[in-house]
Enzyme design. Sequence first.
Site, mmCIF file in Angstrom:
data_model
loop_
_atom_site.group_PDB
_atom_site.id
_atom_site.type_symbol
_atom_site.label_atom_id
_atom_site.label_comp_id
_atom_site.label_asym_id
_atom_site.label_seq_id
_atom_site.Cartn_x
_atom_site.Cartn_y
_atom_site.Cartn_z
ATOM 1 N NE ARG A 1 -0.527 1.799 3.413
ATOM 2 C CZ ARG A 1 0.416 2.574 3.478
ATOM 3 N NH1 ARG A 1 1.661 1.932 3.704
ATOM 4 N NH2 ARG A 1 0.507 3.958 3.519
ATOM 5 N N GLY A 2 0.295 2.287 -0.204
ATOM 6 C CA GLY A 2 0.907 3.657 -0.369
ATOM 7 C C GLY A 2 1.032 3.744 -1.868
ATOM 8 C CB ALA A 3 0.079 6.704 -4.018
ATOM 9 C CG ASP B 1 -3.402 8.169 -1.873
ATOM 10 O OD1 ASP B 1 -3.543 8.669 -0.997
ATOM 11 O OD2 ASP B 1 -2.982 6.852 -2.145
ATOM 12 C CG ASN C 1 -2.684 11.655 1.808
ATOM 13 O OD1 ASN C 1 -2.327 10.764 1.233
ATOM 14 N ND2 ASN C 1 -2.441 11.943 2.955
ATOM 15 C CE LYS C 2 -5.640 5.788 4.013
ATOM 16 N NZ LYS C 2 -6.682 4.671 3.482
ATOM 17 C CD GLN D 1 -3.617 3.046 6.725
ATOM 18 O OE1 GLN D 1 -4.170 3.499 7.752
ATOM 19 N NE2 GLN D 1 -4.156 2.690 5.457
ATOM 20 N NE ARG E 1 -6.336 0.649 -1.787
ATOM 21 C CZ ARG E 1 -5.788 1.212 -0.805
ATOM 22 N NH1 ARG E 1 -4.315 1.274 -0.814
ATOM 23 N NH2 ARG E 1 -6.289 2.041 -0.186
HETATM 24 O O1 MRU Z 1 -4.806 3.250 1.932
HETATM 25 P P1 MRU Z 1 -3.379 3.357 1.852
HETATM 26 O O2 MRU Z 1 -2.731 3.055 3.132
HETATM 27 O O3 MRU Z 1 -2.704 2.965 0.421
HETATM 28 O O4 MRU Z 1 -3.316 5.114 1.798
HETATM 29 C C1 MRU Z 1 -2.100 5.630 1.786
HETATM 30 C C2 MRU Z 1 -2.038 7.289 1.655
HETATM 31 O O5 MRU Z 1 -3.113 7.643 1.764
HETATM 32 C C3 MRU Z 1 -0.769 7.780 1.714
HETATM 33 O O6 MRU Z 1 -0.521 8.994 2.150
HETATM 34 C C4 MRU Z 1 -0.495 7.951 0.061
HETATM 35 O O7 MRU Z 1 -0.559 6.955 -0.488
HETATM 36 C C5 MRU Z 1 0.968 8.686 -0.236
HETATM 37 S S1 MRU Z 1 2.229 7.314 0.327
HETATM 38 C C6 MRU Z 1 3.390 7.836 0.041
#
Ligand code: MRU
Length: 365
Positions: A58-60, A249, A259-260, A208, A101
């Site tokens: 996970r994480g973009a 994201d 973003n999250k 996270q 996703r």
């Molecule tokens: O649902 P996730 O854990 O994939 O969400 C991640 C985020 O929102 C991060 O802030 C984003 O992907 C940037 S990661 C460098």
Amino acid sequence: TTDMDTTDRIEQLDNVVLSPDKNSVVIIDQTLLPNRLEYLTLSKAEDLYDAIVMLRVRGAPAIGIFAGFASYVLGRQIKTQDYEEFSGKFFKNTAYLNSARPTAVNLEWALRRMDGVVRENPHKTVPEILQLLERESLAIRKEDIAMCTAISENGLKVLKDGDSILTHCNTGPLATSRYGTAIGPVLLGHERGLNFKVFADEPRPLLQGARLTAFELYKAGVDVTLICDNMASLVMKNGWVQACLVGCDRVAANGDTANKIGTSGLAVLARYYNVPFYVLGPTSTIDLDCPTGADIPIEERDGEEIRSLWYREPMAPAEVRCWDPAFDVTDHSLISAIVTEGGICRPPFGESLRELVSREKGDAP
Ligand code: MRU
């Protein structure tokens, strides 16, 4: 499984790589951290897809890197020497992975790059195309390492030694390749002897920040304090942070940023308490095809994540409705600057983002 106490520097762990035999993608299973460091070796289409859906990866940026390797691994399993048949099956695989996703544009961006390799080489043999696909997938990862390092350098320009920072979710090495985006300046600065303090939001429902950011920063020796999301207001009111650093994201053409979930609330608080609010991410996260945040698709996840996932027993009646959007959109008017590998974009973002993207693409001014 590796005992966490014997782990080397977290910044140097390889969280997404191609296996030496090129038949699988090897990832750290992020759902098991911080208690267990386990690597998964994935080669089946369903397992690769599930790894994205279940947030094992996970994480973009990490999702983008993973998607590049996953499509290559699946491409090697296509048993034909015929271009039409190969490309048809390849595009079907990438469409499948892309449907895992919806919000992080890096998934689609990486898969488009891989599709482009196949589309642009109809006269090459299948083994030759596979070689190019391998090269492209490795390039995506290598570029991410360079981008994260550059984002971290640029992020340091908006901070001062001794600053305390509030961050949300996880944007460190686990979410990327090295250093990370929003947490990158902190890790890079720490390596250089700068003293930053970090308040890390939990955040609900998937934790996270607690499981990954607190773990990464603690392992790296950075002064980190974990807080629940609803404590951020008090931290800002008390004057304990000099900046908010968050990841992204998908950034729309006008600077609205997905973003999250919870990020937009932090931005509202930061404006009220006069704390600069910075978004950090690679140019690949800027989606000029999305005019505003209203055009960004927002993932909704299973309400069980709220009700029961991290609890020994369910914490809400089984019948109660839960709404579980994974992301929200921060209005561009609340963002002080967007920090990328190519430079720091300031408002008006409509102009600064467009200029940055054409500069990065090498277009004439
Ligand atoms: O649902 P996730 O854990 O994939 O969400 C991640 C985020 O929102 C991060 O802030 C984003 O992907 C940037 S990661 C460098």
